[in-house]
Scaffold this active site. Structure first.
Site, mmCIF file in Angstrom:
data_model
loop_
_atom_site.group_PDB
_atom_site.id
_atom_site.type_symbol
_atom_site.label_atom_id
_atom_site.label_comp_id
_atom_site.label_asym_id
_atom_site.label_seq_id
_atom_site.Cartn_x
_atom_site.Cartn_y
_atom_site.Cartn_z
ATOM 1 N N TYR A 140 0.917 -0.943 -0.002
ATOM 2 C CA TYR A 140 0.089 0.425 -0.291
ATOM 3 C C TYR A 140 1.078 1.140 -0.138
ATOM 4 C CZ TYR A 140 -3.435 3.361 1.337
ATOM 5 O OH TYR A 140 -4.487 4.283 1.549
ATOM 6 N N HIS A 190 4.303 10.084 -0.893
ATOM 7 C CA HIS A 190 3.269 10.390 -1.139
ATOM 8 C C HIS A 190 3.368 12.075 -1.333
ATOM 9 C CE1 HIS A 190 1.636 6.636 0.841
ATOM 10 N NE2 HIS A 190 3.009 6.609 -0.368
ATOM 11 N N HIS A 235 4.135 14.774 1.862
ATOM 12 C CA HIS A 235 5.062 13.470 3.284
ATOM 13 C C HIS A 235 5.689 12.014 2.850
ATOM 14 C CE1 HIS A 235 0.745 11.993 2.396
ATOM 15 N NE2 HIS A 235 0.578 10.608 2.804
ATOM 16 N N HIS A 240 6.310 8.123 4.190
ATOM 17 C CA HIS A 240 6.190 6.887 5.163
ATOM 18 C C HIS A 240 7.575 5.952 4.538
ATOM 19 C CE1 HIS A 240 1.731 7.058 5.239
ATOM 20 N NE2 HIS A 240 1.725 7.543 3.741
#
Length: 534
Positions: free
Chosen positions: A25, A124, A132, A134
């Site tokens: 994801y 993203h 931002h 991850h």
């Protein structure tokens, strides 16, 4: 405005999560989960950039996202195992995409990879206002041969003879020792502080004045309020136009923070002006202060008239809301009486003997209901509807807020007027006083000067002694620049002191006259302010 966001979470098996699904994801890829036999396809997701960083000694297969996270799943045997740690970081939107990538790469390599972790990074940018990243981090150290190390080890407690201590359960007393400091609270706090330092350094290099702070708003001494986490579902609902409780809370917080930021900017501007005023007080003219006071008094009068108009509107709204409250109370009383009548009729039908006795009470209650119906009908035209009542309540709150803000402005203006009155009393130095102040500094006595300038205030004065020639260079408030020349003349200390005392006496007389003039002007302005407040 650059914002600070740094959150950490642990993806664990106890919550029913799969680290392979999480990686697919975040990276927007199609990955196969060997443990559960599932395929996760998120290739349609918009992911700007993705990469895997690992120590130099790590084998090549760790750069394959599917192999990496399936190996992590296979290494954990317990049903409540912690699989990976995820860091979510807001990237400064003031930076370009390239600067953001370089900033994040440097931070990940120095803070995570250098400690022995493997970092799976995804950036993203689907929302330009919220770029931002991850960062998924492994929780076990990796050996050069590709095997995973232990998160912790067991050490036994020994007695005074160096023997293990056996417990009643048959087990030996022991404690767990971490093999790394990756899950220590102090380490997480270090990562948070370091991200602020790295980001601020990047902003400075890019020429931006904005800075971020990893400390809480309370620790920073800020009056702003923190927002709450909305989550993916809430954001999707908000984008479809569906208002949510979390969205409403964050909108209210954003509105409040906007007011706080404006207030902080006003305070900074006020402090700057006050410092500037305190520095320029000796050279500010009385006429300019009176002009400022006249403008402030006019503004205060305008604010006061607005407050009076709002008071009238508030009174009308309160009157309509009072009618609405009374009407709602009558309707509630009627419904209550209808319920009592129904209960009495039901009881009367069940007990025939009591029906006649209850019939009188029923008749009396019905008469009360009829009287209430008449009053409700009479006030129907005066009392607003439910929808109008809601609008009136909102209008009432808005008017109260406007009145509060205007009252604050009024008192701010009045306080500014008082400050100007106080600062106007400050004494402005004249040329005569400046000459007298050089009594102990100059070696000579004033010989050449303009007699007409002695009792005039000046904006700036500089005393210099070059090659034995002393002079006081000054600039009057009308822009005229001249100099007072000092010359060494043979005279004793008493004669020199008497000469300077002449300047002192004349300056004192001029100062008293200016003070009397200021007191008269002050009384006049106080009288005008009292008339305005009435």
């Amino acid at each position: 405005m650059a914002i600070y966001h740094f959150s950490a979470q642990v993806i664990s098996r106890s919550s029913g999560r799969s680290v392979v699904a999480a990686a697919a994801y975040r990276a927007g890829e199609r990955l196969v989960d060997e443990r559960y036999g599932k395929t996760y396809d998120y290739t349609k997701k918009d992911v700007a950039e993705r990469a895997i960083a690992a120590p130099d000694y790590a084998p090549a297969w760790v750069k394959n996202r599917e192999l990496l996270w399936n190996a992590v799943e296979a290494a954990e045997k317990q049903k409540n195992a912690q699989l990976c740690r995820e860091i979510n970081i807001a990237l400064p939107r003031e930076l370009t995409a390239r600067d953001q990538r370089e900033l994040l790469s440097l931070y990940v390599l120095e803070q995570f990879v250098a400690r022995g972790m493997i970092a799976d990074v995804a950036i993203h940018r689907d929302n330009p206002e919220n770029p931002h990243a991850h960062i998924m981090l492994t929780m076990r150290p990796l050996h050069p041969d590709g095997t995973w190390g232990a998160k912790s080890r067991k050490e036994y407690v020994l007695d005074e003879n160096g023997e293990k201590i056996k417990l009643p359960s048959g087990q030996y007393k022991s404690y767990k020792v971490r093999t790394t400091d990756w899950d220590m609270p102090e380490t997480l706090e270090t990562w948070r502080a370091e991200w602020a330092r790295y980001a601020n350094r990047a902003l400075e290099r890019a020429g931006h004045a904005d800075r971020i702070d990893h400390r809480s708003l309370e620790a920073q001494g800020s009056e702003r309020m923190p927002t709450i986490h909305e989550g993916v579902r809430v954001r999707q609902m908000e984008r479809r136009g569906i208002q949510t409780d979390r969205g409403d809370v964050n909108r209210s917080v954003a509105e409040y923070n906007g007011l706080v930021v404006s207030l902080e900017a006003y305070r900074k501007e006020k402090d700057t002006l006050e410092r500037k005023t305190s520095l320029e007080a000796p050279i500010a003219s009385v006429e300019s202060k009176e002009k400022q006071m006249a403008v402030l008094l006019a503004k205060a009068k305008e604010i006061k008239s607005k407050v009076e108009r709002i008071d009238v509107d508030l009174q009308q709204v309160k009157e309509r809301l009072r009618y609405y409250g009374e009407q709602q109370q009558r309707i509630a009383d009627r419904n209550r009486l209808d319920k009592q009548i129904g209960e009495l009729q039901q009881r009367g039908r069940g007990l025939l003997g009591l029906y006649n006795k209850n019939s009188k009470e029923i008749a009396e209650l019905q008469r009360k209901v009829e009287r209430l119906d008449e009053r409700i009908q009479e006030h129907r035209t005066l009392a607003p509807s439910n929808r109008e009542a809601v609008e009136l309540q909102a209008q009432h709150q808005q008017l109260e807020q406007m009145k509060k803000e205007l009252s604050g402005q009024f008192f701010a203006v009045r306080n500014k007027v008082k400050q100007l009155e106080e600062t106007r009393q400050e004494k402005t130095m004249t040329l005569r006083e400046a000459i007298y102040s050089l009594k102990d500094k100059a070696t000579g006595i004033p010989m050449r000067y303009n007699q007409d300038d002695l009792d005039k205030p000046f904006e700036k004065a500089t005393f210099s002694n070059r090659g034995g020639a002393e002079q006081l260079h000054y600039r009057l408030q009308d822009g005229t620049e001249r100099s007072v020349l000092f010359q060494n003349v043979f005279m004793d200390r008493a004669q020199r002191s008497a000469l300077f005392d002449v300047f002192s006496a004349a300056a004192s007389a001029a100062s008293k006259q200016l003070q009397r003039d200021d007191e008269a002007r002050q009384q006049q302005m106080k009288k005008k302010r009292r008339e305005m407040e009435r």
